[in-house]
Design a protein around this motif. Structure first.
Motif: not given
Length: 181
Positions: A102-114, A118-126
């Motif tokens: 649903e977020l990807l289907a939005g008018p801007d085709g995405g969300s800066p949240v993604f 992803r950056a937060r998850v990568l920082d946590a998992g590295r």
């Protein structure tokens, strides 16, 4: 700072929305979420001015939980800790299909949240991957980005946990260094 009752209402809305979206998918309306949470529409919209705001808050909360899990998952070895965290990431990814689409289907085709997420998850998992690689339990030629992309691909497979778990175990087996290394 929010009043205690306002914070309780916000959390109640998030809890109800999380459960409703998990059960019903994208079809649940804001009015239904308001009704299930036992709050008025004004309260709902004061906390989340749009459906997109609610979805982004849900997504961000779950990303925070995955990131925090990187510091709390346990295991006997660094590889086991990484595997436990990747299991948590799989559960997160599988449970967010409706929200993400649903977020990807939005008018801007995405969300800066993604991107931020992803950056937060990568920082946590590295650090988990680095520890497992240093212990010789995970191949050195893999990045965390590659491993997470593999988990996302597995999460996209239709099937229940009983169907997905053997696939996931095979993928985890592939993370190990070759026997001749």
């Amino acid at each position: 700072m929010r009043r205690a009752d306002a914070e309780r209402n916000r959390e109640k809305i998030l809890d109800v929305a999380r459960a409703a979206l998990a059960d019903s998918g994208a079809g649940v309306s804001m009015a239904e979420i308001s009704r299930r949470a036992g709050v008025g529409m004004a309260t709902l919209y004061r906390n989340f001015p749009s459906r997109r705001d609610l979805l982004e808050a849900l997504y961000t909360d779950q990303v925070t939980a995955v990131c925090e899990a990187a510091a709390t998952v346990g295991g006997d070895t660094p590889g086991a800790v990484l595997t436990a965290w990747l299991q948590r990431f799989l559960a997160f990814t599988s449970g967010k299909r409706h929200i993400a689409s649903e977020l990807l289907a939005g008018p801007d085709g995405g969300s800066p949240v993604f991107g931020q997420s992803r950056a937060r998850v990568l920082d946590a998992g590295r650090p988990l991957l680095a520890a497992a690689q240093e212990a010789g339990e995970v191949r050195l030629d893999l990045t965390l980005e590659q491993i997470l992309d593999m988990i996302v691909a597995i999460a996209a497979i239709s099937g229940d946990a009983g169907y997905l778990q053997p696939i996931l175990r095979a993928a985890f087996d592939g993370l190990r260094p070759p026997a001749d290394a």
